[in-house]
Design a protein around this motif. Sequence first.
Motif, short mmCIF file in Angstrom:
data_model
loop_
_atom_site.label_atom_id
_atom_site.label_comp_id
_atom_site.label_asym_id
_atom_site.label_seq_id
_atom_site.Cartn_x
_atom_site.Cartn_y
_atom_site.Cartn_z
N PRO A 268 0.83 -1.21 0.00
CA PRO A 268 0.00 0.00 0.00
C PRO A 268 0.86 1.26 0.00
CG PRO A 268 -0.79 -1.57 1.63
CD PRO A 268 0.55 -2.07 1.17
N MET A 269 0.52 2.17 -0.89
CA MET A 269 1.26 3.44 -1.01
C MET A 269 0.53 4.53 -0.24
SD MET A 269 2.11 3.48 -5.11
CE MET A 269 0.34 3.50 -5.52
N PRO A 270 1.26 5.32 0.53
CA PRO A 270 0.64 6.47 1.18
C PRO A 270 0.41 7.59 0.18
CG PRO A 270 3.01 6.43 1.61
CD PRO A 270 2.69 5.17 0.85
N PRO A 271 -0.51 8.50 0.43
CA PRO A 271 -1.34 8.56 1.64
C PRO A 271 -2.68 7.84 1.51
CG PRO A 271 -1.67 10.54 0.35
CD PRO A 271 -0.66 9.72 -0.41
N TRP A 272 -2.89 7.08 0.43
CA TRP A 272 -4.22 6.52 0.17
C TRP A 272 -4.34 5.06 0.59
CZ3 TRP A 272 -1.20 8.30 -4.10
CH2 TRP A 272 -1.35 9.67 -4.37
N ASN A 273 -3.23 4.41 0.94
CA ASN A 273 -3.25 3.00 1.31
C ASN A 273 -3.72 2.14 0.13
OD1 ASN A 273 -2.66 1.05 3.30
ND2 ASN A 273 -4.84 0.78 3.75
#
Length: 287
Positions: free
Chosen positions: A266-271
Amino acid sequence: MYTRKNQRDLTRTEKRRLVDAILKIKRSGRYDDFVVMHREYYVMDTENRSRPAHMTPSFFPWHRRYLLEFERALQAVDPGVSVPYWDWTQDRSTTSSLWAEDFLGGNGRAGDRRVMTGPFAYDAGNWKVGTGITDQNWLTRNFGRPGRDPVSLPTVDDVAQALKDPVYDTGPWNSVSTEGFRNRIEGWGIHRVRPVANHNRVHQWVGGPMAGAASPEDPVFWLHHSFIDLLWDRWRKAHPKSAYVPGRKPDAPGRERRHVFGLDDPMPPWNVTPRALLDHGKVYRYA
Protein backbone atom coordinates in the motif's frame (compact mmCIF):
# COMPACT_ATOMS: atom_id res chain seq x y z
CA MET A 1 -16.07 6.51 -18.05
CA TYR A 2 -14.73 9.84 -19.32
CA THR A 3 -12.09 10.90 -21.84
CA ARG A 4 -8.82 12.76 -21.46
CA LYS A 5 -8.11 14.69 -24.64
CA ASN A 6 -4.99 16.17 -26.15
CA GLN A 7 -4.96 19.77 -24.97
CA ARG A 8 -4.56 20.99 -28.57
CA ASP A 9 -8.00 19.48 -29.34
CA LEU A 10 -9.89 21.27 -26.56
CA THR A 11 -12.60 23.68 -27.62
CA ARG A 12 -12.61 27.21 -26.28
CA THR A 13 -15.45 26.24 -23.95
CA GLU A 14 -13.58 23.19 -22.66
CA LYS A 15 -10.54 25.32 -21.88
CA ARG A 16 -12.66 27.86 -20.04
CA ARG A 17 -14.40 25.20 -17.98
CA LEU A 18 -11.09 23.59 -17.01
CA VAL A 19 -9.54 26.91 -16.03
CA ASP A 20 -12.64 27.89 -14.06
CA ALA A 21 -12.63 24.60 -12.14
CA ILE A 22 -8.92 24.97 -11.29
CA LEU A 23 -9.47 28.52 -10.06
CA LYS A 24 -12.41 27.45 -7.90
CA ILE A 25 -10.45 24.74 -6.09
CA LYS A 26 -7.59 27.22 -5.72
CA ARG A 27 -9.92 29.68 -3.99
CA SER A 28 -11.22 26.93 -1.72
CA GLY A 29 -7.70 26.04 -0.57
CA ARG A 30 -7.97 22.52 -1.97
CA TYR A 31 -5.42 23.21 -4.69
CA ASP A 32 -2.76 24.16 -2.19
CA ASP A 33 -3.37 20.85 -0.39
CA PHE A 34 -2.30 19.03 -3.55
CA VAL A 35 0.91 21.07 -3.71
CA VAL A 36 1.68 20.28 -0.07
CA MET A 37 1.07 16.58 -0.71
CA HIS A 38 3.52 16.46 -3.61
CA ARG A 39 6.15 18.25 -1.58
CA GLU A 40 5.68 15.76 1.25
CA TYR A 41 6.10 12.71 -0.96
CA TYR A 42 8.85 14.08 -3.18
CA VAL A 43 11.44 11.98 -1.37
CA MET A 44 14.99 11.77 -2.67
CA ASP A 45 16.67 8.36 -2.73
CA THR A 46 19.36 9.75 -0.44
CA GLU A 47 16.76 10.21 2.32
CA ASN A 48 16.13 7.58 4.97
CA ARG A 49 12.38 7.21 4.45
CA SER A 50 9.89 5.58 2.10
CA ARG A 51 9.62 7.15 -1.35
CA PRO A 52 6.41 6.22 -3.16
CA ALA A 53 6.36 9.07 -5.67
CA HIS A 54 9.79 9.64 -7.22
CA MET A 55 13.02 7.76 -7.93
CA THR A 56 11.08 4.55 -7.46
CA PRO A 57 9.11 1.88 -9.37
CA SER A 58 5.85 3.29 -7.96
CA PHE A 59 6.41 6.58 -9.81
CA PHE A 60 3.69 5.74 -12.35
CA PRO A 61 0.97 4.28 -10.09
CA TRP A 62 1.47 6.91 -7.38
CA HIS A 63 1.05 9.75 -9.87
CA ARG A 64 -1.92 8.00 -11.50
CA ARG A 65 -3.76 8.05 -8.18
CA TYR A 66 -2.60 11.59 -7.46
CA LEU A 67 -3.92 12.76 -10.82
CA LEU A 68 -7.21 10.95 -10.24
CA GLU A 69 -7.63 12.68 -6.89
CA PHE A 70 -7.06 16.06 -8.53
CA GLU A 71 -9.46 15.20 -11.32
CA ARG A 72 -12.13 14.23 -8.79
CA ALA A 73 -11.68 17.58 -7.07
CA LEU A 74 -12.22 19.32 -10.41
CA GLN A 75 -15.26 17.18 -11.19
CA ALA A 76 -16.82 18.05 -7.85
CA VAL A 77 -16.91 21.59 -9.23
CA ASP A 78 -17.74 20.69 -12.85
CA PRO A 79 -18.57 17.02 -13.62
CA GLY A 80 -17.76 17.55 -17.30
CA VAL A 81 -14.10 18.44 -16.74
CA SER A 82 -11.14 16.08 -17.13
CA VAL A 83 -7.39 16.64 -17.23
CA PRO A 84 -6.11 16.90 -20.84
CA TYR A 85 -2.60 15.87 -21.77
CA TRP A 86 0.25 17.93 -23.17
CA ASP A 87 2.22 15.96 -25.74
CA TRP A 88 5.47 17.89 -25.48
CA THR A 89 6.99 15.86 -28.34
CA GLN A 90 4.52 17.64 -30.66
CA ASP A 91 3.60 20.95 -28.99
CA ARG A 92 7.13 22.22 -28.49
CA SER A 93 6.79 25.92 -29.20
CA THR A 94 6.73 28.68 -26.61
CA THR A 95 3.87 30.12 -28.66
CA SER A 96 1.76 26.94 -28.60
CA SER A 97 -1.93 27.39 -27.84
CA LEU A 98 -1.16 25.73 -24.51
CA TRP A 99 0.46 28.99 -23.41
CA ALA A 100 -2.25 31.29 -24.77
CA GLU A 101 -3.89 34.09 -22.81
CA ASP A 102 -7.13 32.08 -22.55
CA PHE A 103 -5.49 28.92 -21.25
CA LEU A 104 -2.32 28.58 -19.16
CA GLY A 105 -0.70 31.93 -19.92
CA GLY A 106 2.81 32.37 -21.21
CA ASN A 107 6.44 32.52 -20.24
CA GLY A 108 7.80 34.61 -17.41
CA ARG A 109 9.08 38.06 -18.22
CA ALA A 110 12.79 38.79 -18.43
CA GLY A 111 14.47 39.43 -15.12
CA ASP A 112 12.23 37.98 -12.43
CA ARG A 113 10.51 35.37 -14.67
CA ARG A 114 7.10 36.50 -13.42
CA VAL A 115 4.15 35.20 -15.47
CA MET A 116 2.21 38.25 -16.65
CA THR A 117 -0.41 36.72 -18.96
CA GLY A 118 -3.32 34.33 -18.60
CA PRO A 119 -5.62 33.39 -15.72
CA PHE A 120 -2.78 32.22 -13.46
CA ALA A 121 -0.86 35.48 -13.53
CA TYR A 122 -0.68 37.06 -10.08
CA ASP A 123 -1.92 40.38 -11.44
CA ALA A 124 -5.14 38.70 -12.60
CA GLY A 125 -5.96 38.31 -8.92
CA ASN A 126 -6.56 34.56 -9.08
CA TRP A 127 -3.25 32.88 -8.30
CA LYS A 128 -1.02 33.33 -5.29
CA VAL A 129 1.87 30.92 -4.90
CA GLY A 130 1.70 29.05 -1.60
CA THR A 131 3.78 29.91 1.43
CA GLY A 132 7.28 28.49 1.42
CA ILE A 133 7.44 27.90 -2.35
CA THR A 134 9.28 31.07 -3.39
CA ASP A 135 10.08 34.46 -1.93
CA GLN A 136 7.43 35.97 -4.20
CA ASN A 137 3.68 35.47 -4.42
CA TRP A 138 3.57 35.02 -8.18
CA LEU A 139 3.98 32.13 -10.57
CA THR A 140 7.26 32.05 -12.51
CA ARG A 141 8.38 30.28 -15.68
CA ASN A 142 11.61 30.22 -17.67
CA PHE A 143 10.94 28.35 -20.91
CA GLY A 144 14.02 26.54 -22.17
CA ARG A 145 16.24 28.07 -19.51
CA PRO A 146 18.07 30.31 -22.00
CA GLY A 147 21.59 31.36 -21.17
CA ARG A 148 24.55 29.29 -20.14
CA ASP A 149 22.60 26.11 -19.46
CA PRO A 150 19.66 25.86 -21.92
CA VAL A 151 17.42 22.80 -22.07
CA SER A 152 15.19 21.50 -24.87
CA LEU A 153 11.99 19.50 -24.68
CA PRO A 154 12.26 15.74 -25.25
CA THR A 155 11.68 14.46 -28.78
CA VAL A 156 9.61 11.71 -30.36
CA ASP A 157 12.79 9.62 -30.57
CA ASP A 158 13.51 10.12 -26.87
CA VAL A 159 10.12 8.71 -25.97
CA ALA A 160 10.36 5.90 -28.54
CA GLN A 161 13.63 4.71 -27.02
CA ALA A 162 12.01 4.50 -23.60
CA LEU A 163 8.94 2.71 -24.93
CA LYS A 164 11.14 0.05 -26.56
CA ASP A 165 12.52 -1.14 -23.23
CA PRO A 166 10.59 -4.33 -22.36
CA VAL A 167 11.55 -4.21 -18.68
CA TYR A 168 9.51 -2.02 -16.35
CA ASP A 169 12.27 -1.22 -13.86
CA THR A 170 15.56 -2.60 -12.53
CA GLY A 171 17.60 -2.53 -9.36
CA PRO A 172 18.63 -0.62 -7.43
CA TRP A 173 15.08 0.73 -8.06
CA ASN A 174 16.04 4.38 -7.72
CA SER A 175 17.53 7.34 -9.60
CA VAL A 176 20.60 5.40 -10.73
CA SER A 177 18.78 2.52 -12.40
CA THR A 178 20.40 2.48 -15.85
CA GLU A 179 17.80 0.27 -17.55
CA GLY A 180 14.03 -0.05 -17.44
CA PHE A 181 11.11 1.96 -18.78
CA ARG A 182 10.40 3.71 -15.47
CA ASN A 183 13.66 5.62 -15.17
CA ARG A 184 13.96 6.12 -18.92
CA ILE A 185 10.72 8.10 -18.69
CA GLU A 186 11.16 9.60 -15.22
CA GLY A 187 14.51 10.69 -16.53
CA TRP A 188 17.07 10.94 -13.78
CA GLY A 189 20.47 11.60 -15.28
CA ILE A 190 22.95 8.74 -15.07
CA HIS A 191 26.57 9.93 -15.03
CA ARG A 192 28.28 9.08 -18.36
CA VAL A 193 25.21 7.05 -19.47
CA ARG A 194 22.48 9.57 -20.33
CA PRO A 195 21.49 13.15 -19.47
CA VAL A 196 18.36 14.17 -17.63
CA ALA A 197 15.53 12.95 -19.84
CA ASN A 198 11.81 12.99 -20.67
CA HIS A 199 9.69 13.73 -17.56
CA ASN A 200 12.43 15.52 -15.66
CA ARG A 201 13.57 17.51 -18.68
CA VAL A 202 10.06 18.89 -19.20
CA HIS A 203 10.02 20.11 -15.61
CA GLN A 204 13.36 21.83 -16.21
CA TRP A 205 12.20 23.35 -19.50
CA VAL A 206 9.17 25.05 -17.94
CA GLY A 207 11.17 26.30 -14.97
CA GLY A 208 9.83 28.17 -11.96
CA PRO A 209 8.05 25.93 -9.44
CA MET A 210 7.93 23.16 -12.07
CA ALA A 211 11.65 22.66 -11.55
CA GLY A 212 11.25 21.51 -7.94
CA ALA A 213 9.17 19.57 -5.42
CA ALA A 214 6.37 22.16 -5.53
CA SER A 215 5.85 21.60 -9.27
CA PRO A 216 2.02 21.30 -9.04
CA GLU A 217 2.01 25.00 -8.17
CA ASP A 218 2.05 25.50 -11.95
CA PRO A 219 -1.18 24.07 -13.44
CA VAL A 220 0.77 22.75 -16.44
CA PHE A 221 1.96 20.02 -14.06
CA TRP A 222 -1.33 18.17 -14.44
CA LEU A 223 -1.28 18.22 -18.24
CA HIS A 224 2.33 17.04 -18.20
CA HIS A 225 1.52 14.14 -15.89
CA SER A 226 -1.55 13.22 -17.88
CA PHE A 227 0.83 12.61 -20.80
CA ILE A 228 3.21 10.66 -18.55
CA ASP A 229 0.26 8.49 -17.55
CA LEU A 230 -0.61 8.00 -21.23
CA LEU A 231 2.96 6.89 -21.95
CA TRP A 232 2.69 4.24 -19.23
CA ASP A 233 -0.52 3.11 -20.90
CA ARG A 234 1.24 2.85 -24.27
CA TRP A 235 4.15 0.93 -22.78
CA ARG A 236 1.84 -1.63 -21.14
CA LYS A 237 0.03 -2.19 -24.45
CA ALA A 238 3.35 -2.56 -26.29
CA HIS A 239 4.66 -5.08 -23.72
CA PRO A 240 1.64 -7.03 -22.44
CA LYS A 241 3.82 -9.75 -20.91
CA SER A 242 5.97 -7.28 -18.97
CA ALA A 243 4.96 -6.86 -15.35
CA TYR A 244 5.36 -4.14 -12.75
CA VAL A 245 8.47 -4.94 -10.77
CA PRO A 246 9.45 -5.56 -8.09
CA GLY A 247 6.56 -7.91 -7.40
CA ARG A 248 7.46 -7.63 -3.75
CA LYS A 249 9.93 -5.64 -1.74
CA PRO A 250 13.54 -6.43 -2.68
CA ASP A 251 14.90 -9.50 -0.87
CA ALA A 252 18.21 -7.96 0.08
CA PRO A 253 18.18 -6.15 3.41
CA GLY A 254 18.95 -2.46 3.44
CA ARG A 255 17.61 0.87 2.31
CA GLU A 256 15.79 -0.24 -0.84
CA ARG A 257 13.86 -3.00 0.90
CA ARG A 258 12.46 -0.47 3.36
CA HIS A 259 11.78 2.30 0.87
CA VAL A 260 10.55 0.65 -2.35
CA PHE A 261 6.93 -0.41 -2.94
CA GLY A 262 6.23 -3.81 -4.44
CA LEU A 263 3.14 -4.66 -6.45
CA ASP A 264 0.96 -5.28 -3.38
CA ASP A 265 2.46 -2.79 -0.95
CA PRO A 266 0.00 0.00 0.00
CA MET A 267 1.26 3.44 -1.01
CA PRO A 268 0.64 6.47 1.18
CA PRO A 269 -1.34 8.56 1.64
CA TRP A 270 -4.22 6.52 0.17
CA ASN A 271 -3.25 3.00 1.31
CA VAL A 272 -3.67 1.79 -2.30
CA THR A 273 -1.36 -0.71 -4.02
CA PRO A 274 0.34 -0.38 -7.41
CA ARG A 275 -1.65 -3.45 -8.53
CA ALA A 276 -4.93 -1.58 -7.98
CA LEU A 277 -3.77 1.14 -10.37
CA LEU A 278 -2.53 -0.92 -13.29
CA ASP A 279 -5.78 -0.64 -15.25
CA HIS A 280 -7.73 2.60 -15.66
CA GLY A 281 -10.08 1.37 -18.38
CA LYS A 282 -13.23 1.50 -16.27
CA VAL A 283 -12.56 5.09 -15.19
CA TYR A 284 -11.14 7.02 -18.16
CA ARG A 285 -9.65 6.61 -21.58
CA TYR A 286 -7.35 8.67 -23.78
CA ALA A 287 -8.51 10.21 -27.05
